[in-house]
Motif scaffolding. Structure first.
Motif, short mmCIF file in Angstrom:
data_model
loop_
_atom_site.label_atom_id
_atom_site.label_comp_id
_atom_site.label_asym_id
_atom_site.label_seq_id
_atom_site.Cartn_x
_atom_site.Cartn_y
_atom_site.Cartn_z
N ALA A 16 -51.09 24.08 62.39
CA ALA A 16 -51.42 24.72 63.94
C ALA A 16 -51.87 26.17 63.45
O ALA A 16 -52.02 26.94 64.55
CB ALA A 16 -50.06 25.09 64.58
N THR A 17 -51.93 26.61 62.13
CA THR A 17 -52.71 27.81 61.92
C THR A 17 -53.64 27.80 60.87
O THR A 17 -53.58 26.69 59.99
CB THR A 17 -51.64 29.05 61.47
N PHE A 18 -54.31 28.82 60.48
CA PHE A 18 -55.11 28.84 59.28
C PHE A 18 -54.24 29.25 58.12
O PHE A 18 -53.74 30.27 58.06
CB PHE A 18 -56.31 29.72 59.38
N LYS A 19 -54.18 28.37 56.99
CA LYS A 19 -53.53 28.84 55.91
C LYS A 19 -54.18 28.99 54.55
O LYS A 19 -55.15 28.27 54.39
CB LYS A 19 -52.56 27.98 55.46
N GLU A 20 -54.25 30.09 53.63
CA GLU A 20 -54.78 30.36 52.66
C GLU A 20 -54.47 29.58 51.56
O GLU A 20 -53.64 29.98 50.69
CB GLU A 20 -54.78 31.82 52.04
N ASP A 21 -54.84 28.15 51.71
CA ASP A 21 -54.36 27.39 50.55
C ASP A 21 -55.40 26.19 50.18
O ASP A 21 -56.66 26.22 50.86
CB ASP A 21 -53.20 26.52 51.17
N LYS A 22 -55.17 25.19 49.63
CA LYS A 22 -56.25 24.38 49.39
C LYS A 22 -55.99 23.17 50.38
O LYS A 22 -56.13 21.98 50.04
CB LYS A 22 -56.01 23.64 47.73
N LEU A 23 -56.47 23.52 51.89
CA LEU A 23 -56.69 22.97 52.70
C LEU A 23 -57.63 22.68 53.21
O LEU A 23 -58.55 23.52 53.01
CB LEU A 23 -55.35 23.34 53.78
N ASP B 56 -68.98 17.37 51.91
CA ASP B 56 -67.94 16.26 52.02
C ASP B 56 -67.07 16.32 51.00
O ASP B 56 -67.52 16.46 49.72
CB ASP B 56 -68.78 14.91 51.94
N ARG B 57 -66.00 16.19 51.36
CA ARG B 57 -64.85 16.30 50.19
C ARG B 57 -63.93 15.10 50.39
O ARG B 57 -63.51 14.62 51.58
CB ARG B 57 -63.81 17.66 50.36
N GLY B 58 -63.17 14.70 49.35
CA GLY B 58 -62.49 13.52 49.19
C GLY B 58 -61.06 13.72 48.50
O GLY B 58 -61.01 14.65 47.91
N VAL B 59 -60.21 13.09 49.20
CA VAL B 59 -58.76 13.18 48.60
C VAL B 59 -58.28 11.59 48.48
O VAL B 59 -58.19 10.98 49.64
CB VAL B 59 -57.66 14.11 49.44
N GLN B 60 -57.83 11.27 47.35
CA GLN B 60 -57.46 9.91 47.23
C GLN B 60 -58.60 8.83 48.00
O GLN B 60 -59.80 8.86 47.48
CB GLN B 60 -56.06 9.58 47.83
N ARG B 61 -58.26 7.94 48.91
CA ARG B 61 -59.15 7.03 49.54
C ARG B 61 -59.90 7.66 50.75
O ARG B 61 -60.61 7.18 51.08
CB ARG B 61 -58.33 5.93 49.87
N PHE B 62 -59.70 8.80 51.01
CA PHE B 62 -60.22 9.36 52.28
C PHE B 62 -61.20 10.76 52.01
O PHE B 62 -61.27 11.30 51.03
CB PHE B 62 -59.23 10.33 53.37
N SER C 159 -66.55 19.64 55.32
CA SER C 159 -65.28 20.67 55.56
C SER C 159 -65.36 21.44 54.27
O SER C 159 -66.30 21.60 53.47
CB SER C 159 -64.31 19.53 55.15
N PHE C 160 -64.53 22.46 54.50
CA PHE C 160 -64.39 23.55 53.47
C PHE C 160 -62.89 23.80 52.92
O PHE C 160 -61.67 23.50 53.99
CB PHE C 160 -65.06 24.88 53.92
N VAL C 161 -62.69 24.38 52.14
CA VAL C 161 -61.38 24.69 51.44
C VAL C 161 -61.09 26.14 52.03
O VAL C 161 -61.86 27.07 51.73
CB VAL C 161 -61.25 24.63 49.95
N ALA C 162 -59.61 26.37 52.52
CA ALA C 162 -59.58 27.49 53.02
C ALA C 162 -59.59 28.69 51.98
O ALA C 162 -60.08 29.76 52.35
CB ALA C 162 -57.87 27.23 53.66
N LYS C 163 -58.68 28.17 50.84
CA LYS C 163 -58.95 29.33 49.93
C LYS C 163 -60.22 29.82 49.33
O LYS C 163 -60.44 30.78 48.86
CB LYS C 163 -57.82 28.65 48.49
N GLU C 164 -61.05 28.68 49.46
CA GLU C 164 -62.35 29.11 48.84
C GLU C 164 -63.08 29.83 49.53
O GLU C 164 -63.95 30.91 49.32
CB GLU C 164 -63.13 27.99 48.48
N VAL C 165 -63.10 29.67 50.93
CA VAL C 165 -63.69 30.59 51.93
C VAL C 165 -62.86 32.01 52.02
O VAL C 165 -63.90 32.84 52.03
CB VAL C 165 -63.48 30.18 53.26
N VAL C 166 -61.78 32.13 51.79
CA VAL C 166 -61.17 33.70 51.77
C VAL C 166 -61.56 34.43 50.74
O VAL C 166 -61.88 35.37 50.85
CB VAL C 166 -59.66 33.26 51.73
#
Length: 350
Positions: free
Chosen positions: A94-101, A40-46, A51-58
């Motif tokens: 619409a794509t997978f991006k190597e970022d903190k998404l 479980d990951r949170g950003v601000q109030r959400f 979920s996983f972070v794209a950059k961490e998985v790469v």
């Protein structure tokens, strides 16, 4: 005995590949859970559960040598994205991006919409697991002709088993089920030529559901798995029954001369490729004494990413005409040249 049409065969191969991709994705999902990268990951109030972070998985894929570099790691995740195995938590990308998404597996958030194909794959896997766990399993390695086949069973034998274990109400229902499994590329006649029937003909499960999959396998080109046209000078040989449909090498059925390749109206067209080598090499194997052909490719390797295919003839390397060179000379031109090679190839028109 009824023959299967080439169109049905090709569609079954596509379905089988889609199932292989989903199985690879599920294995990755479980591994990421074990590695605590899915949480479980949170950003601000959400809060975004599971979920996983794209950059961490790469980074994780690179650290475990599941991919030689980040481009391949991203391509693997993009393939899972395109196959609807993963998605952005808000569906905002619409794509997978190597970022903190943040991304999620659809099996974790319940957004996977089961299709008939998916339901059949799950049912087939359940049947396979029950069969393989039995002490005297009907699934065996058997020989037909001069070849051995894995995960085989006789048509009448599987119908007996399905009725006995309550998977179907009657042999007719079982035959209908098995024909559907053939259509979805989950079982087939060992030659791939015949439809299922209640007989002593030999069939096999096309997928080893228990096999640990290399993630680079999902980047293979499904077109490589198709049977050659009668006019093709090549035949395809599978590297192993344990590998997916795209794991082939090609063998020349008949010699191809320089005159045949370059004759007016010859069934070949030229393509120019830029292949950028990496620390592991170039990712292709060339064979022949001139003209030379591409015999095998590393799944997801530099050559495959550049568009090279097995069955290509090598026309030139970095501007040097190679059609008369043996494969050793071509290897020298590629290996001792710059880290990127401009390679012209001739592709057969199927």
């Amino acid at each position: 005995m009824e023959f299967i049409s080439s169109n049905v065969q090709k569609q079954a191969e596509i379905f089988q590949r889609q199932t292989e991709i989903r199985l690879a994705g599920e294995q990755l999902r479980l591994r990421l859970h074990n590695a605590k990268l899915i949480k479980d990951r949170g950003v601000q109030r959400f809060t975004y559960p599971s979920s996983f972070v794209a950059k961490e998985v790469v980074d994780w894929l690179l650290a475990r040598k599941e991919a030689p570099h980040s481009e391949i790691a991203v391509s693997i995740m993009q393939k899972l994205f395109e196959s609807d195995v993963i998605h952005h938590v808000c569906d905002a990308h619409a794509t997978f991006k190597e970022d903190k998404l943040f991304y999620r597996f659809r099996n974790d958030d319940g957004t996977s919409i089961p299709t008939n194909q998916m339901r059949m794959a799950v049912r087939c896997q359940r049947i396979y697991e029950k069969m393989i766990n039995e002490d005297n399993s009907i699934i065996k390695v058997r020989t037909e002709g001069s070849r051995q086949y894995r995960r085989t069973f006789f048509g009448s034998e599987i119908l007996d088993w399905l009725v006995k274990h309550g998977e179907v109400h009657s042999r007719a229902d079982g035959e209908k089920l098995c024909k559907t499994l053939v259509d979805y590329g989950l079982i087939r006649h060992v030659t791939g030529r015949y439809k299922f029937c209640d007989s002593n003909m030999l069939f096999q499960f096309t997928i080893n559901f228990r096999r640990k999959r290399k993630l680079t396998e999902i980047l293979g080109d499904p077109a490589e798995a198709r049977q050659d046209s009668p006019d093709s000078p090549f035949s395809l040989e599978k590297l192993s029954d344990e590998l997916p449909q795209s794991s082939f090498v090609c063998v020349l059925k008949k010699p191809v001369t320089l005159e045949e390749l370059l004759a007016p109206g010859a069934p070949y067209f030229m393509k120019k490729l830029t292949v950028v080598g990496d620390d592991l090499g170039w990712g292709f194997v060339v064979r022949g004494n001139g003209p030379c052909h591409v015999q095998a490719l590393d799944p997801g390797g530099p050559a495959q990413r550049a568009g090279m295919k097995i069955r290509h003839f090598i026309k030139s390397v970095n501007g040097c005409d190679c059609l008369k060179f043996p494969y050793q000379k071509i290897n020298q031109l590629v290996g001792y040249g710059p880290k990127h090679a401009i390679i012209e190839v001739l592709e057969h028109i199927d």
